[in-house]
Write a protein that holds these residues in place. Structure first.
Motif, mmCIF file in Angstrom:
data_model
loop_
_atom_site.group_PDB
_atom_site.id
_atom_site.type_symbol
_atom_site.label_atom_id
_atom_site.label_comp_id
_atom_site.label_asym_id
_atom_site.label_seq_id
_atom_site.Cartn_x
_atom_site.Cartn_y
_atom_site.Cartn_z
ATOM 1 N N GLN A 134 0.842 -1.192 0.000
ATOM 2 C CA GLN A 134 0.000 0.000 0.000
ATOM 3 C C GLN A 134 0.880 1.247 0.000
ATOM 4 O O GLN A 134 1.903 1.299 0.690
ATOM 5 C CB GLN A 134 -0.947 -0.014 1.198
ATOM 6 N N LEU A 135 0.460 2.237 -0.779
ATOM 7 C CA LEU A 135 1.267 3.427 -1.010
ATOM 8 C C LEU A 135 0.572 4.673 -0.486
ATOM 9 O O LEU A 135 -0.650 4.793 -0.564
ATOM 10 C CB LEU A 135 1.536 3.590 -2.508
ATOM 11 N N ARG A 136 1.386 5.574 0.035
ATOM 12 C CA ARG A 136 0.882 6.873 0.498
ATOM 13 C C ARG A 136 1.556 7.964 -0.323
ATOM 14 O O ARG A 136 2.782 8.059 -0.361
ATOM 15 C CB ARG A 136 1.189 7.062 1.985
ATOM 16 N N ARG B 83 -2.695 9.778 4.304
ATOM 17 C CA ARG B 83 -3.287 8.447 4.236
ATOM 18 C C ARG B 83 -2.761 7.638 3.059
ATOM 19 O O ARG B 83 -2.302 8.192 2.061
ATOM 20 C CB ARG B 83 -4.812 8.556 4.140
ATOM 21 N N PHE B 84 -2.862 6.319 3.200
ATOM 22 C CA PHE B 84 -2.529 5.400 2.125
ATOM 23 C C PHE B 84 -3.731 5.304 1.182
ATOM 24 O O PHE B 84 -4.878 5.187 1.629
ATOM 25 C CB PHE B 84 -2.193 4.023 2.690
ATOM 26 N N THR B 85 -3.450 5.319 -0.133
ATOM 27 C CA THR B 85 -4.551 5.396 -1.091
ATOM 28 C C THR B 85 -4.428 4.435 -2.272
ATOM 29 O O THR B 85 -5.248 4.501 -3.190
ATOM 30 C CB THR B 85 -4.664 6.829 -1.651
ATOM 31 N N CYS C 164 5.980 7.866 -4.279
ATOM 32 C CA CYS C 164 5.197 7.860 -3.038
ATOM 33 C C CYS C 164 6.054 8.320 -1.861
ATOM 34 O O CYS C 164 7.277 8.230 -1.884
ATOM 35 C CB CYS C 164 4.624 6.471 -2.769
ATOM 36 N N ARG C 165 5.375 8.770 -0.819
ATOM 37 C CA ARG C 165 6.055 9.227 0.389
ATOM 38 C C ARG C 165 6.320 8.087 1.372
ATOM 39 O O ARG C 165 7.233 8.149 2.175
ATOM 40 C CB ARG C 165 5.224 10.308 1.083
ATOM 41 N N ALA C 166 5.463 7.071 1.341
ATOM 42 C CA ALA C 166 5.612 5.954 2.270
ATOM 43 C C ALA C 166 4.929 4.735 1.676
ATOM 44 O O ALA C 166 4.082 4.844 0.779
ATOM 45 C CB ALA C 166 5.000 6.294 3.633
ATOM 46 N N LEU C 167 5.303 3.565 2.176
ATOM 47 C CA LEU C 167 4.652 2.332 1.748
ATOM 48 C C LEU C 167 4.641 1.344 2.905
ATOM 49 O O LEU C 167 5.407 1.466 3.863
ATOM 50 C CB LEU C 167 5.346 1.735 0.523
ATOM 51 N N ARG C 168 3.741 0.366 2.794
ATOM 52 C CA ARG C 168 3.691 -0.713 3.774
ATOM 53 C C ARG C 168 3.384 -2.003 3.023
ATOM 54 O O ARG C 168 2.570 -2.026 2.098
ATOM 55 C CB ARG C 168 2.652 -0.442 4.865
ATOM 56 N N CYS C 169 4.056 -3.061 3.420
ATOM 57 C CA CYS C 169 3.932 -4.348 2.743
ATOM 58 C C CYS C 169 3.103 -5.297 3.591
ATOM 59 O O CYS C 169 3.420 -5.546 4.765
ATOM 60 C CB CYS C 169 5.315 -4.945 2.490
ATOM 61 N N LEU C 170 2.041 -5.824 3.008
ATOM 62 C CA LEU C 170 1.167 -6.782 3.686
ATOM 63 C C LEU C 170 1.494 -8.178 3.179
ATOM 64 O O LEU C 170 1.177 -8.529 2.041
ATOM 65 C CB LEU C 170 -0.297 -6.427 3.409
#
Length: 206
Positions: A148-150, A155-157, A193-199
């Motif tokens: 997921q990318l912000r 917020r992540f979008t 992107c400014r931030a990301l999170r890996c699920l």
């Protein structure tokens, strides 16, 4: 449309013949079944990463008519991510509001199409029907996981699916597929992107 993409296909834009097991019909489960862990004994099942990735390649540049297309009302990325995830698990969670399911455009869980709700459902701590995940570092990403990318400060979008990972894993060799904007085999570092999170998907409860 509906044919799996390969690197060669992407360049020539020529579809190839579908293999078995790519299409995932909507469940015939009645509302309430699978919605609560107390209703039946849950067991953990494996996540079929290959099936999720094959689905992603098949529908990256078109739309499965079994599902509503949300391009014009907020974007289709998490709807597409949920379809891929369902292709790899075959289990939905019909809990009202807090579950993860799709029956029609007017009967679905927020987690099916909403970026933050998708993440919140996957990383829940109490076992309940449906897939589950944990957040990991980018280096631990595998095909079939979701990133997921912000793009702003709040917020992540966006929710692409990972379809290929190099060694060692890095933004330039982690390739993703997504809707809104449609893409396949796209290097992650193409996103500004400014931030990301890996699920990282661990499996599913059924």
């Amino acid at each position: 449309c509906g044919a799996g993409n390969t690197r060669k296909d992407q360049k020539k834009n020529s579809p190839i013949r579908l293999g078995r097991g790519i299409f995932c019909p909507l469940p015939h489960t009645i509302r309430g079944e699978g919605g609560s862990a107390s209703m039946k004994q849950l067991r953990e099942i494996a996540y079929d990463r290959g099936a999720a990735v094959r689905y992603a390649h098949t529908w990256a540049y078109c739309r499965n008519p079994r599902y509503f297309n949300y391009d014009g009302i907020g974007g289709d990325c998490t709807n597409f991510a949920s379809q891929c995830l369902y292709a790899g698990t075959g289990v939905m969670n019909f809990t009202p509001i807090y579950g993860w399911y799709y029956l029609n455009p007017n009967d679905k869980a927020p987690a099916w199409t909403g970026v933050p709700y998708f993440r919140n459902f996957l990383v829940r701590t109490e076992p309940s029907p449906g897939p589950f995940a944990r957040e990991v570092s980018l280096e631990e990403a595998e095909p079939g996981d979701f990133i997921q990318l912000r793009f702003d400060k709040e917020r992540f979008t966006h929710t692409p699916i990972v379809v290929e990972v190099g060694s060692p894993a890095a933004p330039d060799n982690i390739l993703v597929a997504a809707h809104s904007d449609d893409t396949d085999f796209c290097p992650l570092d193409r996103y500004d992107c400014r931030a990301l999170r890996c699920l990282h998907i661990l499996g599913a409860w059924k």
